[in-house]
Design an enzyme around this catalytic site. Structure first.
Site, short mmCIF file in Angstrom:
data_model
loop_
_atom_site.label_atom_id
_atom_site.label_comp_id
_atom_site.label_asym_id
_atom_site.label_seq_id
_atom_site.Cartn_x
_atom_site.Cartn_y
_atom_site.Cartn_z
N LYS A 181 0.86 -1.19 0.00
CA LYS A 181 0.00 0.00 0.00
C LYS A 181 0.89 1.24 0.00
CE LYS A 181 -4.35 0.75 2.49
NZ LYS A 181 -4.91 0.71 3.85
C1 E4P Z 1 -8.39 1.49 3.89
O1 E4P Z 1 -7.54 0.83 3.35
C2 E4P Z 1 -8.19 2.23 5.13
O2 E4P Z 1 -7.41 1.43 5.99
C3 E4P Z 1 -9.46 2.53 5.87
O3 E4P Z 1 -10.59 2.15 5.11
C4 E4P Z 1 -9.54 3.90 6.46
O4 E4P Z 1 -10.77 4.04 7.11
P1 E4P Z 1 -11.05 5.23 8.13
O5 E4P Z 1 -11.21 6.50 7.33
O6 E4P Z 1 -12.33 4.85 8.81
O7 E4P Z 1 -9.88 5.30 9.06
#
Ligand code: E4P
Length: 217
Positions: free
Chosen positions: A83
């Site tokens: 990522k």
């Molecule tokens: C996605 O890969 C992220 O880890 C996640 O969906 C972020 O979510 P949040 O905005 O609720 O922290």
């Protein structure tokens, strides 16, 4: 629609995985922090548990360092998706890592143009953050719809991974628009089973059943 679980909590992943609800996992530095675990150890455990892609995020800010971190994360298991953030350096890292055959999830996407760049850089997944847009009064679902249209217009095969999902309605809407994947916390996935009319109907059935005096077993 494929379901990824947005957590680094092994027990929660295992529970949903046993039910066939887990097509992959996403983590981020905040989720690793919440787990209290070492990133390499917990990510390896998740990769061993789940068949699908497991996103592990780099924390460097500069492309060469991101690439080095990405290569190290990719060594954990074959199902790692590296990522990277949607910055210019992140796009450079995406291009190199995807060129080496690694899955890459480009995260922190908040605009259609960012998604277009990620696709051109060879991203396997683009992660538009619905909930964080909703937090600032911008409709996150419009972004999902725009990316769907743009990717379909030009035949990009980057998969839309609807992220930052906070409610069960986000899941329905993302599925209606045609997001390829959604990632949500375990509690949101479990809440999808809830309906007040299911509870009410079951209550009525149980009361009537009690009146019959019968048993099945
Ligand atoms: C996605 O890969 C992220 O880890 C996640 O969906 C972020 O979510 P949040 O905005 O609720 O922290």
């Amino acid at each position: 629609m494929r379901f990824f679980v947005d957590t680094a909590e092994i027990d929660a992943i295992a529970e949903l995985n046993d039910l066939g609800m887990v097509d992959g996992v996403t983590t981020n530095p905040s989720l690793i922090m919440k787990s209290g675990r070492d990133i390499l150890e917990v990510t390896k455990e998740i990769c061993d548990l789940v068949d699908g892609p497991v996103s592990a995020e780099v924390v460097a800010m500069e492309a060469d360092a991101m690439i080095a971190e990405g290569r190290k994360l990719a060594e954990i298991a074959e199902n790692i998706a590296v990522k990277v953030p949607l910055t210019w350096d992140g796009l450079k890292a995406c291009k190199v890592l995807s060129g080496e055959g690694h899955m890459v999830n480009v995260t922190l996407c908040f605009s259609a143009n960012q998604a277009l760049l990620a696709a051109k850089a060879g991203a396997t997944f683009i992660s538009p953050f619905i909930g964080r847009l909703d937090d600032i009064n911008i409709d996150g679902m419009e972004l999902i719809a725009d990316i769907r249209t743009i990717y379909d217009n030009y035949g990009f095969d980057t998969q839309i991974l609807a992220a930052s999902i906070r409610t069960v309605n986000h899941v329905t809407e993302a599925a209606r628009i045609g997001a390829d994947v959604m990632t949500a916390p375990p509690a949101v996935i479990k809440a999808m089973a809830n309906h007040p009319l299911t509870d009410k109907g079951l209550d009525a059935f149980m009361k009537d059943w009690a009146k019959t005096g019968q048993k099945i077993l």
